[in-house]
Design a protein around this motif. Structure first.
Motif, short mmCIF file in Angstrom:
data_model
loop_
_atom_site.label_atom_id
_atom_site.label_comp_id
_atom_site.label_asym_id
_atom_site.label_seq_id
_atom_site.Cartn_x
_atom_site.Cartn_y
_atom_site.Cartn_z
N LEU A 29 0.60 -0.79 -0.64
CA LEU A 29 -0.59 -0.27 0.05
C LEU A 29 1.27 1.75 0.14
O LEU A 29 1.95 1.34 0.70
CB LEU A 29 -1.07 0.29 1.13
N VAL A 30 0.48 2.08 -0.78
CA VAL A 30 1.30 3.36 -1.08
C VAL A 30 0.11 4.67 -0.94
O VAL A 30 -1.01 4.18 -1.41
CB VAL A 30 2.48 3.99 -2.27
N LYS A 31 0.68 5.41 -1.29
CA LYS A 31 -0.72 6.78 -1.05
C LYS A 31 -1.15 7.07 -2.42
O LYS A 31 -0.09 6.79 -3.31
CB LYS A 31 0.66 7.95 -1.13
N ASN A 32 -2.44 6.97 -2.33
CA ASN A 32 -2.91 6.56 -3.21
C ASN A 32 -3.52 5.63 -4.44
O ASN A 32 -3.87 5.68 -5.39
CB ASN A 32 -3.28 8.37 -4.09
N GLY A 33 -2.86 4.25 -3.87
CA GLY A 33 -2.60 3.57 -4.74
C GLY A 33 -1.18 2.21 -4.29
O GLY A 33 -1.68 2.08 -3.22
N THR A 34 -1.46 1.33 -4.89
CA THR A 34 -0.80 0.03 -4.59
C THR A 34 0.56 -0.68 -5.38
O THR A 34 0.13 0.24 -6.75
CB THR A 34 -1.82 -1.20 -3.91
N ILE A 35 1.84 -1.31 -4.95
CA ILE A 35 2.99 -1.10 -5.86
C ILE A 35 3.01 -3.09 -5.94
O ILE A 35 2.58 -3.46 -4.39
CB ILE A 35 3.58 -0.53 -5.34
N SER A 36 2.52 -3.67 -6.98
CA SER A 36 3.04 -4.71 -6.34
C SER A 36 3.70 -5.52 -7.59
O SER A 36 4.36 -4.82 -8.78
CB SER A 36 1.96 -5.70 -7.22
N GLY A 37 4.71 -6.36 -8.04
CA GLY A 37 5.82 -7.20 -8.74
C GLY A 37 5.62 -8.75 -8.56
O GLY A 37 5.16 -9.55 -7.81
N ASN A 38 6.31 -9.01 -9.39
CA ASN A 38 6.39 -10.40 -9.25
C ASN A 38 7.45 -11.25 -10.01
O ASN A 38 8.43 -10.36 -10.97
CB ASN A 38 5.31 -11.92 -9.73
N VAL A 39 9.03 -11.82 -9.90
CA VAL A 39 9.45 -12.32 -10.26
C VAL A 39 9.72 -13.57 -9.88
O VAL A 39 9.07 -15.24 -9.80
CB VAL A 39 11.05 -12.29 -9.47
N GLY A 40 9.93 -14.80 -10.83
CA GLY A 40 9.64 -15.88 -11.62
C GLY A 40 10.63 -17.24 -12.60
O GLY A 40 11.36 -16.04 -13.29
N LEU A 41 10.08 -17.95 -12.60
CA LEU A 41 11.17 -18.98 -14.05
C LEU A 41 9.93 -19.90 -14.28
O LEU A 41 8.96 -20.06 -13.62
CB LEU A 41 12.17 -20.16 -13.34
N VAL A 42 10.06 -19.72 -15.37
CA VAL A 42 9.59 -21.09 -17.06
C VAL A 42 10.23 -21.73 -17.01
O VAL A 42 11.19 -21.11 -17.97
CB VAL A 42 8.23 -20.16 -17.57
N SER A 43 9.10 -22.76 -17.45
CA SER A 43 10.40 -23.97 -18.14
C SER A 43 10.34 -23.50 -19.65
O SER A 43 11.03 -24.12 -20.20
CB SER A 43 10.08 -25.55 -17.68
N LYS A 44 9.67 -22.66 -20.24
CA LYS A 44 9.62 -22.79 -21.15
C LYS A 44 8.77 -21.24 -21.56
O LYS A 44 8.07 -20.69 -20.81
CB LYS A 44 9.08 -23.96 -22.48
N TYR A 45 8.90 -20.37 -22.46
CA TYR A 45 7.83 -19.34 -22.75
C TYR A 45 7.47 -19.07 -23.76
O TYR A 45 7.55 -19.04 -24.80
CB TYR A 45 9.54 -17.61 -22.57
N ILE A 46 5.85 -19.96 -23.89
CA ILE A 46 5.58 -19.31 -24.47
C ILE A 46 4.30 -18.40 -24.93
O ILE A 46 4.13 -18.17 -24.26
CB ILE A 46 3.96 -20.77 -24.54
N TYR A 47 4.79 -17.25 -26.34
CA TYR A 47 3.07 -16.94 -26.08
C TYR A 47 2.19 -16.78 -26.83
O TYR A 47 2.86 -17.21 -28.38
CB TYR A 47 4.09 -15.43 -26.35
N ARG A 48 0.62 -16.81 -27.29
CA ARG A 48 -0.45 -17.39 -28.28
C ARG A 48 0.75 -18.54 -29.41
O ARG A 48 0.34 -18.12 -30.23
CB ARG A 48 0.16 -15.69 -29.28
N LEU A 248 4.16 -28.66 -22.35
CA LEU A 248 3.95 -28.82 -21.40
C LEU A 248 5.33 -27.21 -20.67
O LEU A 248 6.02 -27.67 -20.35
CB LEU A 248 4.54 -30.18 -20.60
N VAL A 249 4.04 -26.04 -19.67
CA VAL A 249 5.29 -25.77 -19.09
C VAL A 249 4.70 -26.12 -17.66
O VAL A 249 3.30 -25.20 -16.66
CB VAL A 249 4.73 -24.55 -19.82
#
Length: 256
Positions: A29-48, A248-249
């Motif tokens: 929580l920050v003033k007037n909003g929120t900050i969020s994020g993520n970091v991670g690994l995938v075995s493969k990156y499949i896009y569309r 398979l991801v």
């Protein structure tokens, strides 16, 4: 030991698209909003349906959501290619986006977003002196959600090395809570290709194609902020009519 760690990392990946399911638990929580994020690994990156990285990909993002409904954010991923240099077997994709979301009525909401896709050292692709295209491109998308069901469409705003202006991607996604805090995630995506801008770099053999179908499960690990997922991606076809492979991801990600 290094071999064991590598196998564990490969066996516990995540479909980053599942991260929003768990992000609300750890937003800052920050003033007037929120900050969020993520970091991670995938075995493969499949896009569309297409493979952007056929090996383990490191991915992550950060966003600021204002109480007005406006969100600005960034997301990135390692790639197993460079879109402007065929001799390179690595690259990096950067996504910068601006979105606006609001509730329409109970259980109904919408989200409008524009995203710029910028590739590290991507530059421009040349076929000859007449035909050249930038690897960077921008699209505009809209989503309409009812409870856990979301329908979306995105349109390319300009010609790029991978697509024509006017290409449209359509998607429907659904998630459902299962026992033991597992989440069932499924989606289907299809492409409407615009052939009017074809040249020696981009060609179109079919104007409509099913791109992919995803079936998967995800689960938050206790209260750690870590989530794991497993997706089976059924490949469709590209604009040339060539079939994508099924994949398979696996994935693992930490949301904060």
């Amino acid at each position: 030991m290094n071999s064991l760690i590598s196998k564990l990392l490969w066996a516990m990946p995540i479909c980053i698209a599942s991260c929003p399911t768990f992000a609300d638990e750890s937003n800052v929580l920050v003033k007037n909003g929120t900050i969020s994020g993520n970091v991670g690994l995938v075995s493969k990156y499949i896009y569309r349906g297409g493979v952007e990285n056929d090996d383990i990909a490191a991915q992550g993002g950060l966003s600021y959501a204002h109480k007005s409904g406006i969100t600005v954010g960034y997301w990135g991923s390692t790639l197993s290619y460079n879109p402007a240099d065929d001799t390179q077997n690595h690259g990096f994709e950067n996504n910068f986006y601006l979105a606006y979301a609001q509730e329409i009525a109970q259980n109904w909401s919408y989200n409008l977003k524009t995203t710029a896709y910028v590739y590290h050292k991507g530059g421009t692709v040349y076929a000859d002196q007449a035909d050249h295209r930038k690897t960077t491109y921008t699209d505009l998308s809209a989503e309409l959600s009812y409870k856990n069901l979301t329908a979306g469409a995105s349109v390319m705003l300009a010609d790029a090395s991978s697509a024509n202006a006017g290409d449209v991607y359509l998607s429907i996604a659904y998630r459902h809570a299962l026992v033991q805090d597992f989440i069932f995630n499924t989606s289907i995506g299809a492409s409407l290709y615009n052939s009017h801008h074809d040249d020696s770099i981009v060609q179109t053999e079919q104007n409509f194609a099913l791109s992919e179908i995803r079936l998967g499960v995800s689960k938050a690990i206790a209260n750690t902020g870590v989530a794991a997922s497993l997706d089976y991606v059924i490949g469709g076809k590209d604009r040339l009519g060539e079939a994508y492979k099924d994949n398979l991801v696996f994935g693992l990600a930490y949301s904060f």
